[in-house]
Design a protein around this motif. Structure first.
Motif, PDB file in Angstrom:
ATOM      1  N   PHE A 135      -7.789  -7.517  -5.229  1.00 56.82           N
ATOM      2  CA  PHE A 135      -7.134  -6.630  -4.261  1.00 56.82           C
ATOM      3  C   PHE A 135      -5.625  -6.842  -4.203  1.00 56.82           C
ATOM      4  CE2 PHE A 135     -11.434  -6.425  -2.220  1.00 56.82           C
ATOM      5  CZ  PHE A 135     -11.635  -5.094  -2.539  1.00 56.82           C
ATOM      6  N   LEU A 136      -5.172  -7.870  -4.859  1.00 59.65           N
ATOM      7  CA  LEU A 136      -3.721  -8.072  -4.979  1.00 59.65           C
ATOM      8  C   LEU A 136      -3.218  -7.461  -6.281  1.00 59.65           C
ATOM      9  CD1 LEU A 136      -1.097  -9.692  -3.969  1.00 59.65           C
ATOM     10  CD2 LEU A 136      -1.737 -11.272  -5.764  1.00 59.65           C
ATOM     11  N   PRO A 139      -3.475  -3.176  -6.630  1.00 54.45           N
ATOM     12  CA  PRO A 139      -2.462  -2.370  -5.925  1.00 54.45           C
ATOM     13  C   PRO A 139      -1.033  -2.650  -6.394  1.00 54.45           C
ATOM     14  CG  PRO A 139      -3.914  -3.446  -4.352  1.00 54.45           C
ATOM     15  CD  PRO A 139      -4.237  -4.012  -5.690  1.00 54.45           C
ATOM     16  N   ILE A 140      -0.733  -3.915  -6.657  1.00 54.72           N
ATOM     17  CA  ILE A 140       0.639  -4.264  -7.053  1.00 54.72           C
ATOM     18  C   ILE A 140       0.979  -3.614  -8.395  1.00 54.72           C
ATOM     19  CG2 ILE A 140       2.096  -6.192  -7.853  1.00 54.72           C
ATOM     20  CD1 ILE A 140       1.831  -7.061  -5.162  1.00 54.72           C
ATOM     21  N   ALA A 142      -0.547  -1.066  -9.735  1.00 54.86           N
ATOM     22  CA  ALA A 142      -0.587   0.407  -9.601  1.00 54.86           C
ATOM     23  C   ALA A 142       0.762   0.910  -9.099  1.00 54.86           C
ATOM     24  CB  ALA A 142      -1.702   0.817  -8.646  1.00 54.86           C
ATOM     25  N   ALA A 143       1.294   0.232  -8.082  1.00 54.94           N
ATOM     26  CA  ALA A 143       2.593   0.647  -7.534  1.00 54.94           C
ATOM     27  C   ALA A 143       3.697   0.461  -8.570  1.00 54.94           C
ATOM     28  CB  ALA A 143       2.909  -0.164  -6.278  1.00 54.94           C
ATOM     29  N   TYR A 146       3.453   3.131 -11.228  1.00 61.83           N
ATOM     30  CA  TYR A 146       3.959   4.407 -10.685  1.00 61.83           C
ATOM     31  C   TYR A 146       5.487   4.393 -10.679  1.00 61.83           C
ATOM     32  CZ  TYR A 146       4.691   8.227  -7.382  1.00 61.83           C
ATOM     33  OH  TYR A 146       5.117   9.389  -6.785  1.00 61.83           O
ATOM     34  N   GLY A 147       6.042   3.269 -10.237  1.00 64.46           N
ATOM     35  CA  GLY A 147       7.499   3.140 -10.192  1.00 64.46           C
ATOM     36  C   GLY A 147       8.120   3.237 -11.578  1.00 64.46           C
ATOM     37  N   LYS A 150       8.460   6.642 -12.794  1.00 65.67           N
ATOM     38  CA  LYS A 150       9.534   7.404 -12.141  1.00 65.67           C
ATOM     39  C   LYS A 150      10.906   7.085 -12.745  1.00 65.67           C
ATOM     40  CE  LYS A 150       7.044   9.732  -9.475  1.00 65.67           C
ATOM     41  NZ  LYS A 150       6.942  11.151  -9.770  1.00 65.67           N
ATOM     42  N   THR A 155      14.164   3.174  -9.533  1.00 68.67           N
ATOM     43  CA  THR A 155      14.166   1.761  -9.142  1.00 68.67           C
ATOM     44  C   THR A 155      15.567   1.328  -8.726  1.00 68.67           C
ATOM     45  OG1 THR A 155      12.512   1.494 -10.855  1.00 68.67           O
ATOM     46  CG2 THR A 155      13.355  -0.511  -9.894  1.00 68.67           C
ATOM     47  N   ILE A 302       6.808  -8.669  -0.699  1.00 64.70           N
ATOM     48  CA  ILE A 302       5.883  -7.819  -1.471  1.00 64.70           C
ATOM     49  C   ILE A 302       6.652  -6.689  -2.161  1.00 64.70           C
ATOM     50  CG2 ILE A 302       3.855  -6.316  -1.363  1.00 64.70           C
ATOM     51  CD1 ILE A 302       3.079  -7.968   1.198  1.00 64.70           C
ATOM     52  N   ILE A 303       7.497  -5.987  -1.394  1.00 64.79           N
ATOM     53  CA  ILE A 303       8.231  -4.863  -1.995  1.00 64.79           C
ATOM     54  C   ILE A 303       9.203  -5.368  -3.067  1.00 64.79           C
ATOM     55  CG2 ILE A 303       9.865  -2.973  -1.544  1.00 64.79           C
ATOM     56  CD1 ILE A 303       8.458  -2.489   1.079  1.00 64.79           C
ATOM     57  N   ILE A 306       7.177  -6.032  -6.142  1.00 64.39           N
ATOM     58  CA  ILE A 306       6.803  -4.780  -6.835  1.00 64.39           C
ATOM     59  C   ILE A 306       8.012  -4.221  -7.602  1.00 64.39           C
ATOM     60  CG2 ILE A 306       6.105  -2.374  -6.476  1.00 64.39           C
ATOM     61  CD1 ILE A 306       4.418  -3.381  -4.098  1.00 64.39           C
ATOM     62  N   LEU A 307       9.167  -4.264  -6.964  1.00 64.59           N
ATOM     63  CA  LEU A 307      10.394  -3.787  -7.634  1.00 64.59           C
ATOM     64  C   LEU A 307      10.649  -4.572  -8.915  1.00 64.59           C
ATOM     65  CD1 LEU A 307      13.149  -3.188  -4.912  1.00 64.59           C
ATOM     66  CD2 LEU A 307      12.198  -1.549  -6.496  1.00 64.59           C
ATOM     67  N   THR A 310       8.125  -3.640 -11.579  1.00 55.27           N
ATOM     68  CA  THR A 310       8.481  -2.303 -12.068  1.00 55.27           C
ATOM     69  C   THR A 310       9.630  -2.390 -13.060  1.00 55.27           C
ATOM     70  OG1 THR A 310       7.883  -1.418  -9.925  1.00 55.27           O
ATOM     71  CG2 THR A 310       9.205   0.009 -11.319  1.00 55.27           C
TER      72      THR A 310
ATOM     73  N   LEU B 430      -5.818  -3.135   3.533  1.00 53.60           N
ATOM     74  CA  LEU B 430      -5.165  -4.315   2.940  1.00 53.60           C
ATOM     75  C   LEU B 430      -4.096  -4.946   3.835  1.00 53.60           C
ATOM     76  CD1 LEU B 430      -4.725  -3.156  -0.762  1.00 53.60           C
ATOM     77  CD2 LEU B 430      -6.129  -5.042   0.013  1.00 53.60           C
ATOM     78  N   LEU B 433       0.009  -5.979   3.073  1.00 57.15           N
ATOM     79  CA  LEU B 433       0.080  -5.784   1.623  1.00 57.15           C
ATOM     80  C   LEU B 433      -0.078  -4.290   1.290  1.00 57.15           C
ATOM     81  CD1 LEU B 433       0.054  -6.777  -1.346  1.00 57.15           C
ATOM     82  CD2 LEU B 433      -2.379  -7.152  -1.102  1.00 57.15           C
ATOM     83  N   VAL B 437       2.681  -1.742  -0.317  1.00 59.40           N
ATOM     84  CA  VAL B 437       2.424  -1.056  -1.590  1.00 59.40           C
ATOM     85  C   VAL B 437       2.671   0.450  -1.427  1.00 59.40           C
ATOM     86  CG1 VAL B 437       0.584  -0.375  -3.186  1.00 59.40           C
ATOM     87  CG2 VAL B 437       0.861  -2.772  -2.572  1.00 59.40           C
ATOM     88  N   MET B 441       5.587   2.828  -3.133  1.00 53.46           N
ATOM     89  CA  MET B 441       5.301   4.052  -3.899  1.00 53.46           C
ATOM     90  C   MET B 441       6.049   5.254  -3.313  1.00 53.46           C
ATOM     91  SD  MET B 441       1.297   3.439  -4.675  1.00 53.46           S
ATOM     92  CE  MET B 441       0.905   4.326  -6.144  1.00 53.46           C
ATOM     93  N   PHE B 444       9.604   4.971  -4.365  1.00 50.80           N
ATOM     94  CA  PHE B 444       9.773   5.373  -5.771  1.00 50.80           C
ATOM     95  C   PHE B 444       9.820   6.895  -5.872  1.00 50.80           C
ATOM     96  CE2 PHE B 444       7.780   1.169  -7.085  1.00 50.80           C
ATOM     97  CZ  PHE B 444       8.954   0.682  -7.623  1.00 50.80           C
ATOM     98  N   SER B 448      13.188   9.063  -6.858  1.00 51.57           N
ATOM     99  CA  SER B 448      13.188   9.681  -8.192  1.00 51.57           C
ATOM    100  C   SER B 448      13.558  11.166  -8.115  1.00 51.57           C
ATOM    101  CB  SER B 448      11.810   9.537  -8.840  1.00 51.57           C
ATOM    102  OG  SER B 448      10.874  10.328  -8.142  1.00 51.57           O
TER     103      SER B 448
END
Lengths: 403, 495
Positions: A135-136, A139-140, A142-143, A146-147, A150, A155, A302-303, A306-307, A310, B430, B433, B437, B441, B444, B448
């Motif tokens: 679950f970590l 999602p991480i 996936a984001a 996606y980034g 883009k 970014t 977290i963000i 993800i950055l 990405t 979640l 978290l 997430v 998104m 982003f 964009s």
């Protein structure tokens, strides 16, 4: 190599400014400052509180020395990027380009995996103690995927306000904790380093240098930074990417040192017993409605993570575009598929490593990381300069012959 | 219809010089439609016919502007050849300003359906169309969606030319240009493109014109029909085209270098490109004191984040991170939650769905039953769901506050509704978290977006210092007028 930008085939909006690169590098570096490397934390657990004191006053010594070393290591790259607008791989012959790109891609993939481990370690120790790895990871990634679809502009546009938010958070935290800070708890950094021993301090410096991701991000992105055309001499292009490093290093050093002052002034000797002092300090702070500020810190982590992932995926795509085909830099399906494959590889790798962080402290991994730094920061610019000069000479000779 | 007529007469054919043939062909082409009105007469020895579309022409104006000069001409006793008569009507008689000469059936039917009176003379193969439109319209009224406290209270109406005139009244500059084009193969709707010729980016203008030309929809009844074709990405939850029903607002946007697109029949004007921060700017911001306007604008930004994140954050915190709440609030929430059968996430979903249903019903229902609806919806439903223990009080409070906050930025309501639900589900599954997430998104996606080369997030990112004087705060007019800030001057704009 001539001075024209090889990336002209790329759409102009895919280019970023050197300020945006500065923001991206700062986010990558700041993430490493607030979420220390899991192997260091495991060392803490292994050696016990006294020896595993990562955030003690000796951190001032390790940070200063590692920043000085990194600055020296960055120098050849900076000199290269101050002269040539393309990234350091551009002038190399194809086969050599592929060899170096493979090393860089592998290192960036490792960086992405490591970032997930960092986030996991942070969350499990702080706000989500019973987090299931799947679950970590899903999602991480996936984001991040996606980034990366883009593009680098997206970014980079997030990174600029993100740096501002990070600085603002540190200022807010300082103001909120001002009354709880006790300068008596600060002591000599040199003394602390001596007490902890040269071997331990040296180990941390090496870990800091080896774990520096900004170097690899800079190599990949320096070619997509907008150049400035000299208004007086219309054809002379002035590269700007090197400025990003010059601005980023001092900012991160100041933030890291100041955070260490806060940790030590508030937590005192207790700083040795905590894994994430920023989180612990933030739990002492209070907004009126929210009991603690740690939720904000967790969100930033977290963000930020993800950055970072990405950015690594984008860098991988750019390097692939540089070596295999320009098609891979675009938003075409083939580029998306390649990025997806890279993300899946990193996700599976991260999933396999979660809970087994001591593996990352294996000497072989450490040496490999140091080798990557040496290759990227020293060997690559040297070879690039040789080939760039040779190309230029050939071009001049060709011109003379034709004339 | 067109295909059937091809054998006999075609819309593209020229008018006949024989008046009877022309009228018969017209009736045939229009399938003898009921609102096709003809008035035959004899003027200066020539047979003429005046054609009008019933209720589209101002009958009073027709009888005072067309009939008297023609009668006077006839009474003078002169005898004219058909060509001479037509030349006299067309060139010498002062009837109306708007006048043209349809030569084909297509041209004639177009002006006929636009409310022109057409004079045909036997022996002449073209007509004279005189603009005497007089169809029923709604007058200029108060703005519906962008109402204000101070300043003009005029809003656009359904007539395109009135709307252009409303902007023109505010901008008496020769730089203001409006061009009308026809879009929609079947509806042939008038669409106006307005801009300031000294401010607009010529390349952007060319792109807008090209996109309008290529719109494949045959029936265009409102601006919303063509909006997706003017955007760079059609499937985003954030729009890149602004909507306003205020002429003063539109004039201000045009001054910044934007392009306006207005559609006949729509009381809203579209302007492009739209930037994210424009959702938070209102006309009142510029009429109030700058300090107060800045304060209100900060409140709007706060409300925006609150309405999107609050339900998700509450559910995430309650489920995963209760330590973030102060103790007494946590105990209150716990005691309220103990009385309900559902999980916090389910409760929040139920309440949000109820609110959305009520909002949608409130929009559609006749105003006469509005009071009953308010009582049933607000009092009965709201009170009963809590008292029977279906949902807890805190959840109703959170969702109600979040919904009210979302109306602070009305243009973003559709985006907020969707995003709020996404945040709620992610936070419920979640915790922080999940929220982070989804937030990443969404960032982003927003970052964009670019419309016509202008980044959606400009001037914040890419950063332009000058743009900050009217972003989170609104500086005083002395600062704002120092140097005009147009789209071209923003960082990151690709030409």
């Amino acid at each position: 190599m001539d001075n024209t930008n090889n990336m002209t085939s790329m759409k102009t909006d895919a280019k970023i400014s050197h300020w945006q690169l500065f923001a991206l590098l700062s986010i990558v570096a700041f993430f490493a400052v607030i979420v220390p490397l899991p192997d260091l934390l495991h060392a803490t657990a292994k050696f016990g509180v006294a020896q595993g004191n990562v955030f003690s006053m000796s951190r001032f010594v390790t940070l200063s020395v590692s920043t000085a070393i990194m600055s020296a290591i960055f120098l050849p790259l900076l000199l290269y990027s101050a002269k040539y607008p393309d990234n350091v791989l551009a002038p190399l012959p194809k086969w050599l380009k592929k060899v170096f790109a493979a090393v860089l891609i592998l290192r960036l993939l490792y960086g992405a995996v490591y970032t997930v481990l960092q986030i996991n370690s942070f969350l499990v120790q702080t706000i989500l103690t019973y987090l299931t790895p799947v679950f970590l990871v899903i999602p991480i990634f996936a984001a991040a995927l996606y980034g990366s679809y883009k593009g680098v502009q997206s970014t980079a546009r997030i990174a600029s306000p993100a740096v501002f938010v990070c600085v603002l958070t540190v200022i807010a935290l300082s103001l909120m904790m001002w009354s709880k800070m006790d300068v008596i708890q600060l002591y000599s950094p040199i003394g602390a380093a001596r007490t902890e021993g040269g071997h331990t301090v040296f180990g941390r410096i090496v870990a800091d240098v080896a774990g520096n991701d900004a170097l690899f991000v800079f190599i990949a992105l320096s070619g997509v930074v907008r150049t400035r055309v000299d208004k007086e001499k219309d054809s002379v292009i002035k590269p700007q990417s090197f400025k990003a490093v010059l601005y980023s290093f001092p900012l991160i050093l100041v933030l890291a040192l100041w955070l260490n002052v806060i940790y030590n002034a508030i937590l005192g000797r207790y700083v040795s017993a905590v894994l994430y002092p920023l989180y612990v300090v933030s739990t002492y702070s209070s907004f009126n409605l929210l009991e603690r500020m740690d939720g904000i810190i967790a969100t930033i982590v977290i963000i930020g993570g993800i950055l970072k992932i990405t950015l690594f995926l984008i860098c991988i795509r750019i390097l692939l575009g540089e070596t295999v085909s320009r098609e891979l830099e675009s938003r075409k399906p083939i580029a998306k598929i390649i990025t997806l494959i890279m993300a899946v590889i990193a996700a599976v790798w991260a999933y396999a490593l979660i809970g087994k962080e001591p593996l990352t402290t294996a000497p072989a991994v450490k040496y490999a990381l140091l080798a990557c730094v040496a290759i990227a920061a020293l060997l690559l610019p040297l070879i690039a300069v040789i080939f760039a000069r040779r190309t230029k000479k050939n071009a001049q000779k060709h011109c003379t012959d034709t004339a | 219809m067109k295909e059937n007529l091809k054998q006999k007469v075609n819309f593209k054919d020229n008018l006949s010089s024989d008046l009877k043939t022309t009228i018969l062909n017209l009736k045939e082409l229009m399938d003898d439609t009921n609102d096709f009105v003809t008035k035959y007469a004899k003027v200066a020895g020539c047979n003429i016919c005046i054609i009008t579309c019933e209720t589209m022409v101002n009958t009073a104006a027709t009888s005072t502007l067309i009939y008297p000069p023609l009668t006077a001409l006839d009474m003078s006793g002169v005898q004219l050849q058909p060509g001479e008569l037509m030349a006299k009507i067309n060139g010498e008689l002062l009837i109306a300003v708007e006048q043209n000469q349809p030569k084909t059936y297509e041209e004639l039917t177009l002006v006929f359906m636009s409310g022109f009176a057409i004079i045909l003379v036997d022996g002449v193969d073209y007509g004279v169309a005189i603009g005497l439109q007089g169809f029923a319209t709604r007058g200029v009224q108060r703005p519906l969606i962008h109402d204000n406290i101070r300043g003009a209270c005029e809003a656009f109406c359904e007539v395109l030319r009135f709307n252009v005139a409303l902007v023109r009244r505010r901008v008496r500059s020769p730089n203001f240009v409006s061009k009308i084009t026809k879009v929609g193969e079947y509806s042939r709707t008038d669409v106006a493109i307005c801009y300031f010729k000294d401010k607009v980016d010529k390349d952007m203008l060319r792109q807008v014109e090209e996109r309008l030309e290529k719109i494949p929809i045959k029936m265009i009844l409102e601006g919303g029909y063509i909006e997706p074709f003017l955007q760079d990405s059609g499937n985003s939850i954030f729009t890149q085209i602004g909507i306003t029903d205020r002429p003063d607002n539109l004039a201000a946007k045009l001054y910044d270098g934007r392009i306006a697109v207005m559609v006949e029949g729509s009381p809203f004007a579209m302007f492009l490109p739209l930037l994210f921060n424009e959702h938070f700017q209102t006309t009142d911001d510029y009429t109030e004191m700058s300090v107060y306007a800045s304060f209100i604008r900060l409140i709007k930004y706060f409300a925006f984040f609150l309405c999107m994140l609050l339900p998700g954050f509450f559910v995430a915190t309650t489920n995963f991170h209760p330590e973030l709440f102060p103790q007494h609030i946590l105990f209150n929430i716990l005691s309220a939650e103990q009385k309900t059968p559902f999980a916090v996430l389910s409760e929040a979903v139920i309440v949000i769905i109820i609110f959305e249903v009520m909002r949608e019903a409130g929009l559609r229902l006749p105003s006469v039953v509005g009071h009953a609806f308010s009582i049933v919806g607000g009092l009965v439903l709201g009170d009963i769901v809590i008292s029977v223990g279906l949902v807890s009080g805190p959840i109703v409070l959170i969702v109600a506050f979040s919904t009210i906050a979302s109306f602070v930025v009305p243009d973003l309501y559709p985006s907020i509704s969707v995003m709020r639900f996404a945040f709620l589900l992610a936070g419920g599954v979640l915790g922080l978290l999940g929220l982070s997430v989804v937030a990443a998104m969404a960032l982003f996606k927003i970052c964009s977006m670019s419309a016509y080369g202008v980044p959606y997030t400009a001037p914040l990112s890419p950063f332009t210092l000058k743009g900050m004087r009217d972003y989170f705060v609104r500086r005083g007019w002395h600062k704002l007028i120092k140097d005009d800030m147009t789209l071209d001057s923003m960082a990151g704009v690709v030409k």
